[in-house]
Write an enzyme that holds these catalytic residues in place. Structure first.
Site, PDB file in Angstrom:
ATOM      1  N   ASP A  48       2.192  -9.342  -2.267  1.00 36.80           N
ATOM      2  CA  ASP A  48       1.728  -8.581  -3.137  1.00 36.80           C
ATOM      3  C   ASP A  48       1.681  -7.737  -4.457  1.00 36.80           C
ATOM      4  O   ASP A  48       3.071  -8.102  -5.269  1.00 36.80           O
ATOM      5  CB  ASP A  48       1.170  -6.685  -1.958  1.00 36.80           C
ATOM      6  CG  ASP A  48       0.469  -5.836  -2.745  1.00 36.80           C
ATOM      7  OD1 ASP A  48      -0.906  -5.876  -2.859  1.00 36.80           O
ATOM      8  OD2 ASP A  48       1.221  -4.411  -3.144  1.00 36.80           O
ATOM      9  N   GLU A  92      -0.840 -12.638  -4.365  1.00 39.73           N
ATOM     10  CA  GLU A  92      -2.355 -11.879  -4.984  1.00 39.73           C
ATOM     11  C   GLU A  92      -2.148 -11.449  -6.547  1.00 39.73           C
ATOM     12  O   GLU A  92      -1.011 -10.784  -6.430  1.00 39.73           O
ATOM     13  CB  GLU A  92      -2.383 -11.039  -4.186  1.00 39.73           C
ATOM     14  CG  GLU A  92      -3.401  -9.607  -4.753  1.00 39.73           C
ATOM     15  CD  GLU A  92      -3.294  -8.148  -5.128  1.00 39.73           C
ATOM     16  OE1 GLU A  92      -4.560  -7.297  -5.451  1.00 39.73           O
ATOM     17  OE2 GLU A  92      -2.019  -7.930  -5.259  1.00 39.73           O
TER      18      GLU A  92
END
Length: 713
Positions: A393, A446
């Site tokens: 993330d 990401e």
């Protein structure tokens, strides 16, 4: 010093114990079960000691303790100093040793002349603390009973006999000034209690028996870039919660195995991706503010329950991806923030150590201890939990010092730039460790910027990720499809631009949770037009996505045309499947997954320029696109036509490469998908008429707001 030690005054050995509230302490030889004598109280605080002239250094013993309420037996933990300090002997050699040596480790201690003693070895890194005590349900959460011993490298250690799996514990820490801090959970804890205690729990990782050997072996040799990957992203707590007289509750990991796995198989997805399951205190963070980086959240069951869930996925040929959050962590008192009263895990300077977007602390990626901690926290999911992939993330926030910061709010690197060299180095090391040690696994970034070579190997100068989310495609394509069809011709480049950079990285196309929350509306609600047109747009866009180069990811609810945006306190709107519209959208997603898996042209060359070719991407006036996808051996081709207007295109001529028969294998306007069932033909024979730069052509009717797949070979 507590425990057994040489007598500095001469003959014999001293046993010293600190047991508050004790009145009498008898010492018993563990081997012979005979009494060695009694300890004398030397301080009102509970300090006892005596000299035993004939006691040997290898004698093991226990205490029989009498206080004002009762008499009980306890094996003195401080006689096992060597076993305690063994915890830190190999911590620095490789990152896996962090979770194999530190935290709460169940051990058996050999006893001279007797049976082994079952114990738990505790070790915690608190380099600047002046004192650390182990507290738990085994000592009434009283920091006086189990003070820990400090090693030269800043770890505090203690072996406690009789403490086993299931015991709850925390650490009572005093900062450099001697001030007592809020009780801390174990940073390497393998299991945790929920609010209000947030206690760590001793856990045995060796009990679960895995049954996924076949899956792991197959995955270790698969070519992921030439294989289909359709990912179902979900939030475990709101996929299908339970409601009863007591209110709302979660499906457990085992219940999810019973309900989710059949659904995934029926829908044809190859992988699931779970929003973070690392232990986290606040439901509203969705898991993106983790505190327990080594423990699956106990909201849904035990670590073994989570293993069972993964195991069942693998036995049903479903890959498991989890979100891993190394970018930041919350300030909760029981967590990592100012762990020993100083900045053990985070950057001290708030211009580097505080994240304004998420009001959370940022790990100090330059510290060796933090780097090992983070890499270990990633590897445990692949090692102990057999997870197939880690989606990392907020990579962009790690890579740049000035991410979400204005001028003057960040500190440049040594070269005066905004790149965080320490984070770059950490991510490269993390990826090297994953691919070196776990051949069944892969990694996903990401990352929302143009940082080069995110999904290229480290030896080529890349960050080393296997895949990268294509945030550019997501943003541009959603912006395009949300426009009224009358205006799409003015935004035609947004739907075609992704092919300019499609092979710069190994991309996954994500329509993730981030796109259906915070007022953005559900995927269906982004679509313009009346009820029929919105559903048609949704279907047209989905099929365009599945035909576009790159692996696929859709958040739960997209596949049924959910009308409300996602709410972590709610549920997927399963009741919508009572209506033909939503049943039709679900039918389409099921068919898209199966076509994508079963049709080599749609996945074998996802990451090679030779697998895609535009037929016509200039027809902005009609908002129509056409392209061809090719199999690895070029024997199979799938031509794709997307009509982004509500106007049917009759007798549409499409350039093709080969003479022969062509078959329409998908029309998103079909009646099964709640379309108008516009007749576009089934079997079409190519004509020897050059068109759109191709040697031959076919003619078909293209339904309104639809995507059509036509297969050759």
């Amino acid at each position: 010093m507590l425990g057994l030690q040489e007598n500095p005054q001469g003959k014999g050995r001293i046993i010293r114990a600190w047991i508050p509230n004790a009145i009498k302490i008898e010492v018993i030889d563990l081997s012979s079960q005979t009494s060695l004598g009694f300890l004398e109280q030397v301080a009102d605080s509970g300090l006892f000691e005596s000299v035993f002239e004939t006691l040997q250094s290898n004698t093991n013993y226990k205490f029989v303790v009498t206080n004002s309420e009762h008499t009980y037996e306890v094996i003195d933990p401080y006689q096992f100093k060597d076993e305690a300090f063994h915890a830190v002997h190999y911590v620095d050699t490789k990152p896996q040793n962090i979770y194999k040596q530190l935290g709460a480790q169940l051990i058996d201690i050999p006893v001279s002349g007797g049976d082994d003693v079952a114990a738990t070895r505790f070790a915690v890194f608190a380099p600047n603390a002046t004192a650390v005590s182990l507290i738990g349900d085994f000592n009434c959460w009283d920091g006086r009973y189990h003070p820990m011993q400090k090693t030269q490298c800043g770890h505090w250690v203690l072996v406690v006999p009789g403490v086993g799996a299931g015991a709850q514990y925390k650490y009572e820490i005093k900062d450099p000034m001697g001030n007592r801090l809020p009780h801390k959970a174990d940073p390497i804890g393998f299991q945790a209690e929920q609010y209000p205690s947030h206690s760590s729990v001793v856990f045995n990782h060796n009990e679960y028996q895995w049954n996924d050997k076949k899956w792991l072996e197959e995955q270790s040799v698969v070519d992921r870039y030439k294989s289909p990957m359709s990912i179902y992203e979900l939030h475990l707590g709101s996929w299908k919660p339970k409601y009863d007289a007591k209110g709302r509750s979660f499906l457990t990991y085992r219940e999810l195995a019973e309900e989710l796995i059949p659904y995934i198989k029926d829908m044809g997805y190859t992988h699931i991706e779970m929003l973070p399951v690392s232990e986290f205190p606040y439901d509203g963070s969705w898991g993106y503010q983790p505190v327990g980086m080594f423990a699956p959240t106990s909201r849904f069951g035990s670590p073994d329950d989570f293993k069972y869930f993964v195991d069942q996925c693998h036995q049903n040929d479903i890959g498991v991806i989890v979100d891993w959050v190394p970018a930041h962590f919350p300030e909760d008192g029981h967590g990592l923030a100012r762990f020993d009263g100083t900045y053990v895990y985070e950057y001290e300077d708030p211009r580097r150590g505080w994240h304004p977007d998420w009001n959370s602390c940022i790990y100090d990626f330059g510290k060796d201890s933090v780097r090992r901690f983070l890499v270990a926290s990633a590897l445990i999911w692949l090692d102990k939990f057999h997870v197939d992939a880690l989606r990392v993330d907020a990579v962009a926030s790690m890579l740049y010092w000035d991410y979400s910061r204005d001028e003057g709010e960040w500190v440049p690197n040594v070269d005066g730039g905004n790149e965080n060299y320490e984070a770059v180095s950490l991510l490269r090391w993390f990826n090297e460790e994953v691919y070196k040690n776990y051949p069944h696994a892969f990694t996903i970034a990401e990352e929302s910027t143009a940082f080069p070579k995110v999904s290229r190997p480290v030896f080529e100068g890349g960050l080393g990720f296997g895949f990268k989310w294509n945030m550019g495609w997501m943003h541009d394509s959603l912006h395009f499809i949300s426009k009224d069809p009358a205006y799409r011709k003015y935004h035609h480049n947004e739907i075609t631009f992704s092919m300019v950079y499609a092979y710069n990285e190994s991309f996954i196309l994500p329509i993730s949770h981030d796109e259906v929350v915070h007022g953005k509306g559900s995927l269906l609600k982004k679509m313009p037009g009346d009820e029929w047109q919105a559903a048609a747009n949704h279907r047209c866009y989905a099929a365009f996505m599945y035909a576009h180069p790159g692996k696929k990811l859709n958040f739960m609810g997209n596949e049924i045309g959910q009308t409300s945006e996602w709410n972590y306190q709610g549920s997927v709107e399963w009741h919508l499947l009572e209506f033909d519209k939503h049943k039709g959208i679900q039918n389409l997603f099921r068919q898209l997954n199966n076509l994508y898996k079963d049709t080599p042209a749609l996945h074998e060359k996802d990451h090679e320029p030779g697998g895609f070719e535009w037929i016509d991407h200039h027809d902005a006036a009609q908002s129509i696109l056409s392209f061809v996808r090719k199999s690895a051996d070029n024997s199979q081709k799938v031509y794709v036509v997307s009509n982004f207007t509500p106007i049917p295109r009759n007798n549409y001529r499409l350039g093709v490469k080969d003479l022969g028969n062509y078959e329409v294998i998908l029309s998103t306007d079909a009646g099964d998908y709640w379309g108008s069932n516009y007749d576009c033909g089934q079997k079409i024979e190519a004509e020897n008429q050059p068109w759109q730069g191709q040697s031959h052509s076919i003619e078909l009717n293209v339904p309104p707001l639809s995507t059509v797949y036509i297969k050759f070979g």
